[in-house]
Design an enzyme around this catalytic site. Sequence first.
Site, short mmCIF file in Angstrom:
data_model
loop_
_atom_site.label_atom_id
_atom_site.label_comp_id
_atom_site.label_asym_id
_atom_site.label_seq_id
_atom_site.Cartn_x
_atom_site.Cartn_y
_atom_site.Cartn_z
N GLU A 106 1.02 -1.17 0.06
CA GLU A 106 0.05 0.01 0.02
C GLU A 106 0.91 1.30 0.09
O GLU A 106 2.00 0.93 0.43
CB GLU A 106 -0.72 -0.01 1.25
CG GLU A 106 -1.89 -1.19 1.25
CD GLU A 106 -2.85 -1.20 2.29
OE1 GLU A 106 -3.71 -2.04 2.29
OE2 GLU A 106 -2.70 -0.34 3.36
N SER A 145 2.53 1.25 3.29
CA SER A 145 2.68 0.14 3.93
C SER A 145 3.49 -0.73 3.06
O SER A 145 2.82 -1.41 2.08
CB SER A 145 1.42 -0.63 4.19
OG SER A 145 1.53 -1.94 4.92
N TRP A 176 1.99 -0.05 -6.51
CA TRP A 176 2.98 -0.92 -7.04
C TRP A 176 2.69 -2.30 -7.51
O TRP A 176 3.64 -3.14 -7.14
CB TRP A 176 4.35 -0.72 -6.32
CG TRP A 176 4.96 0.58 -5.66
CD1 TRP A 176 4.68 0.91 -4.39
CD2 TRP A 176 5.34 1.66 -6.41
NE1 TRP A 176 5.26 2.20 -4.23
CE2 TRP A 176 5.37 2.75 -5.61
CE3 TRP A 176 5.31 1.64 -7.86
CZ2 TRP A 176 6.12 3.85 -6.27
CZ3 TRP A 176 5.67 3.17 -8.47
CH2 TRP A 176 6.08 3.81 -7.38
N ILE A 177 1.60 -2.31 -7.93
CA ILE A 177 1.14 -3.59 -8.36
C ILE A 177 1.29 -3.85 -9.97
O ILE A 177 0.80 -3.48 -10.72
CB ILE A 177 -0.48 -3.78 -8.22
CG1 ILE A 177 -0.85 -3.39 -6.66
CG2 ILE A 177 -0.91 -4.95 -8.48
CD1 ILE A 177 -0.15 -3.95 -5.56
N CYS A 213 3.64 -16.34 0.15
CA CYS A 213 3.48 -16.13 -1.38
C CYS A 213 4.71 -15.22 -1.59
O CYS A 213 5.26 -15.44 -2.94
CB CYS A 213 2.10 -15.41 -1.68
SG CYS A 213 0.69 -16.36 -1.39
N ASN A 246 7.52 -15.40 -0.57
CA ASN A 246 8.75 -15.98 -0.52
C ASN A 246 8.92 -16.85 -1.92
O ASN A 246 10.03 -17.11 -2.20
CB ASN A 246 8.72 -16.97 0.92
CG ASN A 246 10.13 -17.46 1.20
OD1 ASN A 246 11.01 -16.55 1.65
ND2 ASN A 246 10.29 -18.70 1.65
N GLN A 250 44.87 -4.31 -18.06
CA GLN A 250 44.86 -5.13 -16.63
C GLN A 250 43.46 -4.54 -16.24
O GLN A 250 42.86 -5.50 -15.62
CB GLN A 250 46.01 -4.75 -16.15
CG GLN A 250 47.42 -5.28 -16.62
CD GLN A 250 48.50 -4.91 -15.73
OE1 GLN A 250 48.42 -4.19 -14.64
NE2 GLN A 250 49.48 -5.51 -16.03
N GLU A 287 9.62 -6.91 -2.87
CA GLU A 287 9.48 -8.35 -2.34
C GLU A 287 10.64 -8.43 -1.27
O GLU A 287 11.28 -9.20 -1.15
CB GLU A 287 9.50 -9.42 -3.28
CG GLU A 287 8.22 -9.09 -4.17
CD GLU A 287 8.13 -10.42 -5.22
OE1 GLU A 287 8.82 -11.36 -5.19
OE2 GLU A 287 7.61 -10.20 -6.43
N THR A 319 12.99 -5.23 0.75
CA THR A 319 14.34 -4.48 0.50
C THR A 319 15.54 -5.11 1.19
O THR A 319 15.52 -6.07 2.00
CB THR A 319 14.20 -3.12 1.35
OG1 THR A 319 14.19 -3.26 2.88
CG2 THR A 319 13.02 -2.35 0.91
#
Length: 390
Positions: free
Chosen positions: A139, A142, A168-169, A244, A246, A285, A369, A371
């Site tokens: 959200e 959130s 952010w969906i 989910c 995870n 190099q 998913e 930070t």
Amino acid sequence: MSTPDPQDFLDLDGQLDDAERDIATTVRAFATRRLAPHVADWFDAGTIPDPRGLAKEFGELGVFGMHLSGYGCADAGDVSYGLACRELEAIDSGVRSFVSVQGSLAMGAIHRFGSEEQKQQWLPGMAAGEVLGCFGLTEPDSGSDPGSLRTRARRDGADWVLDGTKMWITNGSVADVAVIWARTDEGIRGFAVPTDSPGFTATVVPRKLSLRASITAELSLSGVRLPASARLPGAQGLGAPLSCLNEARFGIVWGVVGAARSCFLAALDYAKTREQFGRPIGAFQLTQRKLADMVLDVNHAGMTALRIGRLKEAGACHHSHISLGKLGNVRAAQRVASAARSVHGANGITLDYPVLRHLLNLETVATYEGTEEVHALGLGQALTGHSAFR
């Protein structure tokens, strides 16, 4: 003895079985033929022009929910799913996100927590790419603290009424079904929300500088009325959406190996062909040191992904293993992309080469998913037994 292959210096693919190698080869061929020629233009335009057409192609390829069983899913195994993510993200993080949000988040939630009726209703069409899904947990206020979500679901007779905002969906504005997580009087619950429900709106997030070959939306739910059958009966508490995530993070552990490999190989090719001071820059190099560091990071990340995949298939993968993989592999990919950009010099800032596009995408991958701070503290808790979150 022959010199190791730069594309797979430690022959990690030699640790795969025949079916896994076939999947990696098939997805790489599809990605090279269908995605690679267009992805820079998609990134430049800030969207995927025909997401439904692409979804059907992904469905035919069999990558949607490929690690799930039944309902048209391939039941291909965790390592096979990881390999698909690796080959897709070698093209672009956005197209890998398209697949992982559909398969691991939206389909994964319905497969794990849905009723048999919900599974039959949604999963076959989603596996075929005929139905698109999204996952609404984050959200505006959130993100790293999903337990503080404000979206509410209240009972009204036999129905549920949902109000709230999700941010952010991925795939949000093109989805047919949204898995929405909301706070109820009984705790956090999940709902399969048809996106044509009255009161549901999706607005594309504009002006992104990262993950541009992807569709990102803000979802608004205003008095969205759902029947009782829309609630995912097995989803109770915050642990449900986190499980989910995870699964999707596992795809990231593998995916960024592909992004890193793409940047390294681009830098290696450029270093062999770009001449300065009468010599290829790969003969100097400092450039060779950059390439050596890159191949280390690519192969260490690949080993990490494969080991975590084998642990997962054996039922021995703890969520902190995936935190270790996401934290370490994303950092490695960022280092590789940054060094590869420097090898390309000024040419590296253009879309004629993949390196800066990958570097910009990895800024998002490092954030979503979980930070890097959240994963670092998760590892700290696993090591010390003390949570630093509360």
